[in-house]
Design an enzyme around this catalytic site. Structure first.
Site, PDB file in Angstrom:
ATOM      1  N   GLY A 275       1.005  -1.297   0.096  1.00  0.00           N
ATOM      2  CA  GLY A 275      -0.011   0.170   0.017  1.00  0.00           C
ATOM      3  C   GLY A 275       0.730   1.154   0.091  1.00  0.00           C
ATOM      4  N   MET A 277       5.151   2.504   1.766  1.00  0.00           N
ATOM      5  CA  MET A 277       6.194   2.147   2.201  1.00  0.00           C
ATOM      6  C   MET A 277       6.953   3.502   2.989  1.00  0.00           C
ATOM      7  SD  MET A 277       8.606   0.147   3.249  1.00  0.00           S
ATOM      8  CE  MET A 277      10.253   0.569   4.169  1.00  0.00           C
ATOM      9  N   GLU A 278       7.515   3.310   4.279  1.00  0.00           N
ATOM     10  CA  GLU A 278       7.751   4.389   5.157  1.00  0.00           C
ATOM     11  C   GLU A 278       9.185   4.769   5.104  1.00  0.00           C
ATOM     12  OE1 GLU A 278       8.304   0.656   7.814  1.00  0.00           O
ATOM     13  OE2 GLU A 278       6.802   1.521   6.147  1.00  0.00           O
ATOM     14  N   ASN A 279       9.788   4.773   3.738  1.00  0.00           N
ATOM     15  CA  ASN A 279      11.405   4.989   3.598  1.00  0.00           C
ATOM     16  C   ASN A 279      11.465   6.361   4.337  1.00  0.00           C
ATOM     17  OD1 ASN A 279      11.572   2.875   1.544  1.00  0.00           O
ATOM     18  ND2 ASN A 279      10.280   4.351   0.455  1.00  0.00           N
ATOM     19  N   GLU A 312       2.154   5.621   7.847  1.00  0.00           N
ATOM     20  CA  GLU A 312       3.501   5.814   7.343  1.00  0.00           C
ATOM     21  C   GLU A 312       4.404   6.903   8.058  1.00  0.00           C
ATOM     22  OE1 GLU A 312       4.428   3.460   5.438  1.00  0.00           O
ATOM     23  OE2 GLU A 312       2.276   2.541   5.315  1.00  0.00           O
ATOM     24  N   HIS A 315       5.875   5.687  11.492  1.00  0.00           N
ATOM     25  CA  HIS A 315       6.944   4.987  11.368  1.00  0.00           C
ATOM     26  C   HIS A 315       8.197   5.824  11.750  1.00  0.00           C
ATOM     27  CE1 HIS A 315       5.757   0.855  10.576  1.00  0.00           C
ATOM     28  NE2 HIS A 315       4.838   1.219   9.491  1.00  0.00           N
TER      29      HIS A 315
END
Length: 877
Positions: A275, A277-279, A312, A315
């Protein structure tokens, strides 16, 4: 070859890399060739040799390594005599003839690889610019795919700083974790250099190369936030931008810790396996989870999007700043981000009643954790890639629920204070679950380790049997399994209960199998007479605990009257229904008693309660189709009658000033009535659809009810009467937003006609549907089409495996297998996968097969309930 195998044997089959060396800094330069779909690079890794060694072992996968050298702090240079890339263990072994001494040095590796199409690592996707399809490149490294992009120590505990630069076509943009430091033009190539990052894990490294429009805003602390959108759609990022800015400020205050980076970018990409991504500093989203169109998006999508953005962003504290030490503690990332995203959005939109809606998270966790094939929250992960199938309801939903349970047990202030200290103490470091419990125990003054270990170190949860006897309540706990099996597992459970009023409530810690509570003193010696229907006892008040409750007949009858008299909260009405349904599935309660319970929900208008009512009714219709097919028509009529009150109150059109949840419920109610084949609702839905086909701007077609309308079209579509199906395909091809395409894909396979279903399934695999979007289509396969879907799956195994085997195969397994209800079908499925094994789907396959066998047992249980025909006839009348 024998020497190579001998060397490899030392390092194969290990869950972690050997500790010969650890990285401190990566200087990574990549050259992307989008037209050829390849990239090449050079990485210079500053590392510390910890022990004298002739080996350096790190991670690499699907990379071609062209050159390697190592230089120590004395400027001595070494080249490996052997460079061994082992694809099975995903390691790169560098063998040196000379011993490398302890101390700092720089490892330099040149490499190249294709931009893959598997939505992991550094991959290629496409976008449309001026009607022309063009390539772009995106990364997705969590959990263990940074190694597909560059050689690295790809473990979360091995944090390092990153200095990244990218060569890209001059007309494109490059984004990464940190702000752009410099751009240099060299002919048609632009080199974009980024500031060096703080220490972070490899799975959080990210870059995106493409073309975007963007909008920006600034937080109270001066952090610049940007949302990057497809060309011409920047205003669709406005809502997400507002959410991000507000939750950044909220989390900064809640954790007493500032956002740890100089900027936050959020980018919508056209193809993405998850869905979002918390880069670190660069969150990547599917388009439909970042873009919101005020005129055309549904209220439900607005809410989903808000939760996703909050999750996100959260995170960056739980996960990025304080990172799990190993993947066995994945829940520290996902459980906490899920829990606090609801808290943040509840603060921003109190009218949405997000804590009530949080019960949907709890409910999904309870379903999966009632399987014998569940797993503990803290779990062994070996090899590292086996974490891929653990991003599941246990890590997210059970994890978030036990956090909320602990928060309620300790109190909000104590809990917040403890979390702030935990973040402060482990900032930029790694932590384990035991570290968290230690800080919370220390800060709250309550030792929680033993209690919480029962929830995280063992799988499953209890059912609490409650009996009333004279002036006492008897409590007994037992491991709840849908299979009906038993175990000796026990939990330390914070029990809450209310006595006839929410002003009169009690709580205690159940630390043994049995416990008796004297409640006479709460009523001056005598429990009130229960005949007037106003007295009731509700255990697990507000569903704050992760357990189920089974009442004796007397208590159960009182609760039914309390629901009828509207004396209970929405959360408790949800819990009573959900527990009864699960107990029925497990054979602990008759279907007759569940149907009688459903009958008292006829005047229900609350969104969360009614949505669970619909879920339960759907499940009963499906199992009844197998168990008591002759009664299904009357059963559907009963459920239609139950839902008619809500449908009449809400109507098809939005009511001025109505609340947010009414808009969502409207679509759910009409969708349910369509699925139960209510002719009146179907005819009304078709009128709305025809109006929309004639005029795309008609007011008769709202974003909140369009899925119900689409479902009505497909429920009547057949191969011989296919106008509706063709109309849906046309709408899909004309759709301008990812949300519109998703809505259509979700119902395209909902047709009962088996031949048309096959056409829909073939369409999902065509080039017209993005690879990532097949999950929406699979989730909507009609119950009537389950056998044809399975036949199609077997016939198309090879192309399905080749196209989706890297990341989305689990969705095929879950959505096609779980609808079955017999042991014979389970045996057939098991036999097929015995000759078509795949590690990636092993856990999902076991869980799906268990659910099929649970339903087979339930079918037999229902067939023995001889009171059902008369009861269903009476209820349907």
């Amino acid at each position: 070859m024998e020497q190579k195998q001998k060397i490899l044997a030392q390092f194969k089959g290990q869950s972690r890399l050997p500790n010969f060396a650890i990285p401190n800094r990566y200087d990574l330069h990549l050259n992307t060739n989008l037209s050829a779909s390849t990239f090449s690079g050079i990485v210079r890794i500053t590392l510390a040799i910890l022990n004298h060694t002739k080996f350096i072992v790190l991670n690499a996968l699907e990379l071609d390594v062209h050159g390697v050298s190592y230089s120590n702090s004395n400027a001595q240079s070494y080249r490996p005599s052997q460079v061994i890339l082992d694809e099975e263990d995903e390691i790169l072994v560098l063998v040196f003839d000379d011993v490398l001494g302890v101390g700092e040095g720089i490892l330099e590796i040149e490499f190249s690889a294709p931009l893959n199409r598997h939505l992991k690592g550094f991959y290629k996707c496409t976008y449309v610019d001026g009607g022309v399809k063009k390539n772009m490149a995106v990364t997705q490294f969590e959990a263990v795919d940074a190694r597909r992009c560059f050689p690295c120590w790809d473990e979360p505990a091995l944090k390092a700083s990153f200095k990244i630069s990218l060569d890209i076509p001059k007309e494109l943009m490059a984004l990464s974790n940190m702000p752009v430091l410099d751009e240099k033009l060299n002919g048609d190539i632009k080199t974009v250099s980024f500031e060096e990052s703080p220490n972070m894990s490899t799975y959080l490294v990210a870059f995106v190369v493409g073309l975007f429009d963007y909008i920006e805003d600034t937080t109270a602390e001066g952090i610049k936030v940007r949302v990057y959108c497809p060309l011409g759609k920047s205003e669709q990022g406005r809502f997400s931008l507002n959410i991000a800015v507000k939750v950044l400020d909220y989390f900064t205050k809640y954790f007493s810790m500032s956002y740890p980076l100089p900027k936050l970018d959020m980018v919508a990409v056209p193809e993405f396996g998850g869905g979002a991504m918390e880069n670190n500093g660069l969150i990547v989203y599917r388009e439909n989870l970042l873009l919101y169109d005020e005129l055309h998006s549904s209220a439900e999508n607005k809410q989903i999007l808000a939760i996703c953005v909050a999750h996100e962003v959260a995170h960056h504290w739980f996960g990025n700043l304080v990172t799990l030490a190993w993947w066995s503690d994945l829940w520290l990332n996902e459980g906490f981000a899920t829990w606090i995203s609801y808290m943040a959005i509840d603060t921003l939109f109190p009218e949405w009643k997000m804590w009530t809606q949080f019960l949907q998270q709890t409910a999904r966790g309870l379903v999966i954790d009632a399987l014998e094939e569940s797993h503990p929250i803290e779990m062994e992960i070996h090899p590292a890639r086996s974490i891929d199938d653990k991003f599941d309801a246990i890590s997210y939903k059970k994890g978030s629920t036990i956090i909320q349970m602990l928060q309620i047990y300790l109190g909000d202030d104590n809990f917040q204070k403890a979390l702030s200290e935990y973040i402060k103490r482990y900032a930029w470091k790694n932590a384990k679950t035991d570290d968290l419990w230690a800080v919370i125990s220390e800060e709250s003054g309550t030792q929680i380790n033993l209690m919480m270990d029962t929830w995280t170190k063992q799988m499953g949860y209890p059912v609490i049997y409650v009996k009333s006897s004279d002036n006492t309540l008897e409590f007994e706990q037992s491991h709840f399994l849908l299979s009906g099996q038993h175990s000796d597992s026990q939990w330390i459970i914070p029990i809450t209960f209310s006595l006839g009023s929410y002003n009169k409530h009690k709580n205690f810690l159940l630390e043994t199998k049995f416990h008796v509570v004297d409640i006479s003193k709460d009523f001056a010696g005598t429990i009130p007479n229960t005949g007037d229907g106003n007295f009731w006892i509700k255990v697990n008040t507000s569903q704050s605990g992760f357990y189920r409750v089974k009442y004796d007949d007397k208590l159960e009858s009182q609760l039914r009257k309390a629901i009828e008299n509207n004396l209970l909260s929405d959360t408790d009405k949800f819990g009573i229904l959900d527990d009864a349904y699960a107990l029925c599935q497990a054979g602990h309660q008759s279907l007759s008693s569940v149907l009688s319970l459903i009958d008292v929900y006829r005047k229900e208008l609350d969104y969360i309660v009614t949505s669970r009512l619909i879920y339960v009714c759907n499940g009963i219709v499906n199992i009844a189709t197998e168990a008591i097919p002759d009664l299904v028509f009357e059963l559907k009529q009963f459920f239609i009658n139950v839902l008619q009150f809500s449908a009449t109150k809400l109507g098809w059109e939005a009511i001025p000033g109505e609340d947010h949840s009414s808009a969502i419920l409207r679509g759910k109610i009409y969708g349910a009535l369509v699925s139960f084949d209510d002719d009146k609702t179907h005819d009304e839905a078709m009128q709305h659809f025809q109006a929309y086909v004639r005029d795309r701007k008609t007011t008769l077609f709202s974003a909140d009810t369009k899925k119900a309308v689409y479902l009505a079209v497909m429920r009547k579509a057949t191969v011989s009467s296919r106008n509706g199906f063709e109309s849906m395909l046309q709408l899909y091809r004309e759709a301008e937003t990812a949300e519109d395409k998703e809505e259509i894909l979700r119902i395209l396979a909902a047709c009962p006609d088996p031949d048309l279903l096959v056409e829909a399934l073939d369409f999902f695999m065509s080039e017209e549907v993005r690879e990532q979007d097949v999950i929406y289509g699979l989730s909507g396969i009609s119950f009537e089409g389950r056998h044809m879907a399975w036949e199609w799956f077997k016939e198309n195994w090879e192309p399905i495996f080749n196209k989706y085997g890297h990341i989305l195969l689990t969705n095929f397994v879950r959505d096609i297998i779980t609808p079955f209800c017999s042991n014979e079908e389970a045996d057939e499925i098991e036999a097929f996968f015995a000759t078509h094994p795949h590690e990636m789907v092993a856990m999902d396959l076991k869980q799906s097969l268990e659910q099929v066998r649970i339903k087979a047992r339930w079918v037999e249980f229902i067939r023995q309930d001889h009171s059902l025909p008369d009861l269903i006839s009476k209820l349907a009348a």
